[in-house]
Design an enzyme around this catalytic site. Structure first.
Site, PDB file in Angstrom:
ATOM      1  N   THR A   1      13.059 -10.911 -20.733  1.00  0.00           N
ATOM      2  CA  THR A   1      12.548 -11.774 -19.667  1.00  0.00           C
ATOM      3  C   THR A   1      11.327 -11.123 -19.030  1.00  0.00           C
ATOM      4  O   THR A   1      11.281  -9.904 -18.882  1.00  0.00           O
ATOM      5  CB  THR A   1      13.635 -11.991 -18.599  1.00  0.00           C
ATOM      6  OG1 THR A   1      14.731 -12.697 -19.185  1.00  0.00           O
ATOM      7  CG2 THR A   1      13.107 -12.797 -17.417  1.00  0.00           C
TER       8      THR A   1
ATOM      9  N   SER B   1       6.789 -11.388 -18.027  1.00  0.00           N
ATOM     10  CA  SER B   1       5.476 -11.851 -18.477  1.00  0.00           C
ATOM     11  C   SER B   1       5.054 -11.279 -19.825  1.00  0.00           C
ATOM     12  O   SER B   1       4.305 -11.926 -20.563  1.00  0.00           O
ATOM     13  CB  SER B   1       4.422 -11.514 -17.417  1.00  0.00           C
ATOM     14  OG  SER B   1       4.405 -10.128 -17.140  1.00  0.00           O
ATOM     15  N   THR B   2       5.512 -10.082 -20.181  1.00  0.00           N
ATOM     16  CA  THR B   2       5.159  -9.502 -21.480  1.00  0.00           C
ATOM     17  C   THR B   2       6.155  -9.923 -22.555  1.00  0.00           C
ATOM     18  O   THR B   2       5.760 -10.283 -23.672  1.00  0.00           O
ATOM     19  CB  THR B   2       5.083  -7.965 -21.393  1.00  0.00           C
ATOM     20  OG1 THR B   2       4.261  -7.595 -20.286  1.00  0.00           O
ATOM     21  CG2 THR B   2       4.478  -7.380 -22.655  1.00  0.00           C
TER      22      THR B   2
ATOM     23  N   LYS C   1      13.342  -1.835 -14.213  1.00  0.00           N
ATOM     24  CA  LYS C   1      13.256  -3.224 -14.631  1.00  0.00           C
ATOM     25  C   LYS C   1      13.885  -4.095 -13.546  1.00  0.00           C
ATOM     26  O   LYS C   1      14.607  -3.608 -12.701  1.00  0.00           O
ATOM     27  CB  LYS C   1      13.987  -3.443 -15.961  1.00  0.00           C
ATOM     28  CG  LYS C   1      13.298  -2.760 -17.134  1.00  0.00           C
ATOM     29  CD  LYS C   1      14.067  -2.880 -18.444  1.00  0.00           C
ATOM     30  CE  LYS C   1      14.549  -4.271 -18.761  1.00  0.00           C
ATOM     31  NZ  LYS C   1      13.472  -5.297 -18.731  1.00  0.00           N
ATOM     32  N   GLY C   2      13.579  -5.379 -13.605  1.00  0.00           N
ATOM     33  CA  GLY C   2      14.195  -6.298 -12.655  1.00  0.00           C
ATOM     34  C   GLY C   2      13.227  -7.032 -11.762  1.00  0.00           C
ATOM     35  O   GLY C   2      13.641  -7.752 -10.859  1.00  0.00           O
ATOM     36  N   GLY C   3      11.916  -6.865 -12.039  1.00  0.00           N
ATOM     37  CA  GLY C   3      10.934  -7.610 -11.273  1.00  0.00           C
ATOM     38  C   GLY C   3      11.082  -9.113 -11.431  1.00  0.00           C
ATOM     39  O   GLY C   3      10.705  -9.882 -10.556  1.00  0.00           O
ATOM     40  N   GLY C   4      11.674  -9.509 -12.559  1.00  0.00           N
ATOM     41  CA  GLY C   4      11.931 -10.931 -12.805  1.00  0.00           C
ATOM     42  C   GLY C   4      13.324 -11.369 -12.397  1.00  0.00           C
ATOM     43  O   GLY C   4      13.748 -12.477 -12.725  1.00  0.00           O
TER      44      GLY C   4
ATOM     45  N   GLU D   1      19.817  -8.385 -18.445  1.00  0.00           N
ATOM     46  CA  GLU D   1      19.022  -7.532 -19.328  1.00  0.00           C
ATOM     47  C   GLU D   1      19.800  -6.283 -19.729  1.00  0.00           C
ATOM     48  O   GLU D   1      19.782  -5.868 -20.891  1.00  0.00           O
ATOM     49  CB  GLU D   1      17.710  -7.142 -18.637  1.00  0.00           C
ATOM     50  CG  GLU D   1      16.719  -8.289 -18.543  1.00  0.00           C
ATOM     51  CD  GLU D   1      15.503  -7.976 -17.698  1.00  0.00           C
ATOM     52  OE1 GLU D   1      14.500  -8.681 -17.853  1.00  0.00           O
ATOM     53  OE2 GLU D   1      15.560  -7.041 -16.874  1.00  0.00           O
TER      54      GLU D   1
ATOM     55  N   LYS E   1       1.800   0.297 -16.658  1.00  0.00           N
ATOM     56  CA  LYS E   1       3.227   0.486 -16.359  1.00  0.00           C
ATOM     57  C   LYS E   1       3.705   1.915 -16.645  1.00  0.00           C
ATOM     58  O   LYS E   1       4.823   2.273 -16.288  1.00  0.00           O
ATOM     59  CB  LYS E   1       4.070  -0.509 -17.167  1.00  0.00           C
ATOM     60  CG  LYS E   1       3.675  -1.975 -16.983  1.00  0.00           C
ATOM     61  CD  LYS E   1       3.887  -2.434 -15.564  1.00  0.00           C
ATOM     62  CE  LYS E   1       3.386  -3.851 -15.341  1.00  0.00           C
ATOM     63  NZ  LYS E   1       4.119  -4.857 -16.094  1.00  0.00           N
TER      64      LYS E   1
END
Length: 227
Positions: free
Chosen positions: A26, A28-29, A95-98, A104, A122
């Site tokens: 999940t 943008s990349t 992780k977890g910005g989304g 995940e 990053k």
């Protein structure tokens, strides 16, 4: 920046072969990885089964025609590709910005090969400049917020508009503004033992490869002691 993300995502898709069960990340990349898998399914007849890490990725995969299975219906995943918000020199990451960190991490756990796709911004010396997401149950969330506040973690509830964001698993996210996490492994264990915390965004010692896209090209970094 978007061009670099696309390059990283498409590069990761080259590791996917016929017959694989793949974890679809999940963000943008990872979005570009999923798009490229969808293209290969449609144009090349690639035979894969996907396991998704969020409702957003599930919808994307369904539109692209990628066959999906529930995490409960598989025993192992051959390859998972996901993004990361920060990666340090020891291959620990945030992780977890989304807001998909719980799913995940659940998908990453039974994965044989775990790859992160990032742009060069990053890659950091120390984790913590990016706020650390902590997924918490709704019951007692305000008390837990005060515990984090008292500890000096500078917490803030993740918002969606004027309301607290609710994750796919119906939890809240408290972001911790830590500045620098000197020992991510120890801090991860501390959060693991905190009642009310469902999961946190520290992914320590989990990744096998990090695909980094920069203006100079793509670099594949191999974690020395992954898993």
């Amino acid at each position: 920046m978007e061009a670099l993300k696309k390059i990283a995502g498409v590069t990761a898709a080259q590791y996917v072969t016929d017959g694989m069960t793949i974890g679809l990340g999940t963000g943008s990349t990872a979005y570009y990885f999923v798009e490229e898998i969808g293209r290969r399914v449609k144009q090349e007849g690639l035979q894969v089964v996907g396991v998704t890490t969020s409702s957003v990725t599930s919808k994307q995969a369904e539109v692209l025609g990628i066959p999906l299975k529930s995490i409960d219906d598989i025993d192992s995943i051959d390859l998972t590709v996901d993004g990361a918000d920060e990666v340090d020199k020891n291959f620990n990451g945030i992780k977890g910005g989304g807001a998909a960190l719980l799913m995940e991490k659940i998908v990453a756990t039974p994965t044989k090969e775990y790859i992160w796709v990032v742009d060069a911004s990053k890659m950091v010396e120390h984790l913590g400049a990016f706020k650390l997401p902590v997924e918490v149950v709704q019951y007692g969330a305000d008390r837990l917020f005060r515990v984090f506040e008292k500890a000096g973690y500078k917490p803030s509830f993740r918002m969606k508009g004027d309301s607290r964001l609710v994750t796919d698993m119906q939890n809240y996210i408290i972001d911790l503004d830590l500045g620098c996490i000197k020992d991510p492994v120890a801090f991860g264990h501390l959060l693991d033992g905190t009642v009310g915390v469902v999961e946190h965004g520290l992914f320590n010692g989990m990744v096998d490869k990090v695909i980094v896209a920069s203006k100079d090209g793509v670099t594949v970094l191999e974690a020395p002691t992954a898993g």
